[in-house]
Design a protein around this motif. Sequence first.
Motif, PDB file in Angstrom:
ATOM      1  N   UNK A  82       1.079  -1.154   0.144  1.00  0.00           N
ATOM      2  CA  UNK A  82       0.100  -0.218   0.102  1.00  0.00           C
ATOM      3  C   UNK A  82       1.030   1.387  -0.010  1.00  0.00           C
ATOM      4  N   UNK A  83       1.003   1.677  -1.085  1.00  0.00           N
ATOM      5  CA  UNK A  83       2.041   2.967  -1.052  1.00  0.00           C
ATOM      6  C   UNK A  83       1.407   4.098  -0.325  1.00  0.00           C
ATOM      7  N   UNK A  84       2.365   4.738   0.325  1.00  0.00           N
ATOM      8  CA  UNK A  84       1.920   5.832   1.123  1.00  0.00           C
ATOM      9  C   UNK A  84       1.807   7.290   0.364  1.00  0.00           C
ATOM     10  N   UNK A  85       2.624   7.463  -0.657  1.00  0.00           N
ATOM     11  CA  UNK A  85       2.566   8.649  -1.267  1.00  0.00           C
ATOM     12  C   UNK A  85       1.372   8.197  -2.346  1.00  0.00           C
ATOM     13  N   UNK A  86       0.553   9.415  -2.192  1.00  0.00           N
ATOM     14  CA  UNK A  86      -0.946   9.346  -2.823  1.00  0.00           C
ATOM     15  C   UNK A  86      -0.949   9.098  -4.428  1.00  0.00           C
ATOM     16  N   UNK A  87       0.178   9.874  -4.973  1.00  0.00           N
ATOM     17  CA  UNK A  87       0.309   9.566  -6.468  1.00  0.00           C
ATOM     18  C   UNK A  87       0.763   8.286  -7.012  1.00  0.00           C
ATOM     19  N   UNK A  88       1.537   7.731  -6.119  1.00  0.00           N
ATOM     20  CA  UNK A  88       2.072   6.412  -6.361  1.00  0.00           C
ATOM     21  C   UNK A  88       0.767   5.233  -6.144  1.00  0.00           C
ATOM     22  N   UNK A  89       0.146   5.597  -5.018  1.00  0.00           N
ATOM     23  CA  UNK A  89      -1.178   4.674  -4.513  1.00  0.00           C
ATOM     24  C   UNK A  89      -1.931   4.829  -5.951  1.00  0.00           C
ATOM     25  N   UNK A  90      -2.196   6.026  -6.342  1.00  0.00           N
ATOM     26  CA  UNK A  90      -3.323   6.224  -7.514  1.00  0.00           C
ATOM     27  C   UNK A  90      -3.111   5.422  -8.777  1.00  0.00           C
ATOM     28  N   UNK A  91      -1.686   4.964  -8.797  1.00  0.00           N
ATOM     29  CA  UNK A  91      -1.138   4.266  -9.901  1.00  0.00           C
ATOM     30  C   UNK A  91      -1.707   2.676  -9.671  1.00  0.00           C
ATOM     31  N   UNK A  92      -1.330   2.275  -8.320  1.00  0.00           N
ATOM     32  CA  UNK A  92      -1.926   0.924  -8.401  1.00  0.00           C
ATOM     33  C   UNK A  92      -3.431   0.776  -8.250  1.00  0.00           C
ATOM     34  N   UNK A  93      -4.230   1.764  -7.708  1.00  0.00           N
ATOM     35  CA  UNK A  93      -5.628   1.791  -7.405  1.00  0.00           C
ATOM     36  C   UNK A  93      -6.044   1.866  -8.731  1.00  0.00           C
ATOM     37  N   UNK A  94      -5.735   2.365  -9.872  1.00  0.00           N
ATOM     38  CA  UNK A  94      -6.461   2.633 -11.269  1.00  0.00           C
ATOM     39  C   UNK A  94      -6.139   1.229 -11.890  1.00  0.00           C
ATOM     40  N   UNK A  95      -4.999   0.300 -11.758  1.00  0.00           N
ATOM     41  CA  UNK A  95      -4.906  -0.808 -12.427  1.00  0.00           C
ATOM     42  C   UNK A  95      -5.820  -2.008 -11.578  1.00  0.00           C
ATOM     43  N   UNK A  96      -6.134  -1.647 -10.288  1.00  0.00           N
ATOM     44  CA  UNK A  96      -7.092  -2.537  -9.618  1.00  0.00           C
ATOM     45  C   UNK A  96      -8.218  -2.227 -10.219  1.00  0.00           C
ATOM     46  N   UNK A  97      -8.584  -1.146 -10.397  1.00  0.00           N
ATOM     47  CA  UNK A  97     -10.195  -0.768 -11.099  1.00  0.00           C
ATOM     48  C   UNK A  97     -10.296  -1.096 -12.477  1.00  0.00           C
ATOM     49  N   UNK A  98      -8.855  -1.076 -13.216  1.00  0.00           N
ATOM     50  CA  UNK A  98      -8.961  -1.622 -14.545  1.00  0.00           C
ATOM     51  C   UNK A  98      -9.411  -3.160 -14.795  1.00  0.00           C
ATOM     52  N   UNK A  99      -8.858  -3.828 -13.716  1.00  0.00           N
ATOM     53  CA  UNK A  99      -9.001  -5.218 -13.827  1.00  0.00           C
ATOM     54  C   UNK A  99     -10.749  -5.440 -13.745  1.00  0.00           C
ATOM     55  N   UNK A 100     -11.379  -4.787 -13.030  1.00  0.00           N
ATOM     56  CA  UNK A 100     -12.783  -4.929 -12.831  1.00  0.00           C
ATOM     57  C   UNK A 100     -13.465  -4.263 -14.282  1.00  0.00           C
ATOM     58  N   UNK A 101     -13.125  -3.129 -14.462  1.00  0.00           N
ATOM     59  CA  UNK A 101     -13.835  -2.045 -15.446  1.00  0.00           C
ATOM     60  C   UNK A 101     -13.478  -2.439 -16.777  1.00  0.00           C
ATOM     61  N   UNK A 102     -12.342  -3.136 -17.076  1.00  0.00           N
ATOM     62  CA  UNK A 102     -11.888  -3.290 -18.385  1.00  0.00           C
ATOM     63  C   UNK A 102     -11.618  -4.719 -18.827  1.00  0.00           C
ATOM     64  N   UNK A 103     -11.327  -5.488 -18.258  1.00  0.00           N
ATOM     65  CA  UNK A 103     -10.397  -6.920 -18.550  1.00  0.00           C
ATOM     66  C   UNK A 103     -11.377  -8.250 -18.130  1.00  0.00           C
TER      67      UNK A 103
END
Length: 205
Positions: A82-103
């Motif tokens: 769980x990245x503590x930097x909000x920007x880095x964490x957003x990169x992890x979050x978006x690919x988690x959402x991509x798994x659900x929404x896209x693939x």
Amino acid sequence: MKIWGRANSINVQKVLWAADECGVAYTREDVGGAFGGNDQPWYLKMNPNGVVPTIEDGGRIIWESNSCVRYLAARYAAGSLWPTDAGERSEADRWMDWQLATILDGMRIVFWGLIRTPPEKRDMVAIAKAIKELGGLWARLDGWLEGRKYVAGQYFTMGDIPAGCMVYRWYALDIERPELKNLRAWYERLTTRPAYAKHIMVKLT
């Protein structure tokens, strides 16, 4: 911690992988699919959707697999999974959402069609269409991974877990796939992780 869900569910596999990466001790009870139980009042009281997984940790109930992964990473692996930097964490979050929404939808069509549907009942037109579309979708992640080891950068995070579960199925299925060198290199890095080998690289059923 307790985890309810059958081990061959990709959504349960996400949580088992995350728990092992976090070093959390847990017990697991088979629920769902052939085991049933997820339509019973005791389970629906915890998880009104009646799906798996559900986890209980210190009296707190969590459901929805990606939410479970986020919870475990934030509580037990802040600064790494769980990245503590909000920007880095957003990169992890978006690919988690991509798994659900896209693939997810295309992968479900192919996996259920080829693994959980008898040959005589398979819709091969729909399966072939999904495989073709998935090649283009996985190519998006392949392009993103150029110059990166993992989805959020150079370090493994929670963002790798949901798509990482699916990329195993993508390579394990007996289908024709485009050559995506960055995706393949990322997948091969994941295969070196003991928890990935234990929970994700299993026979498809």
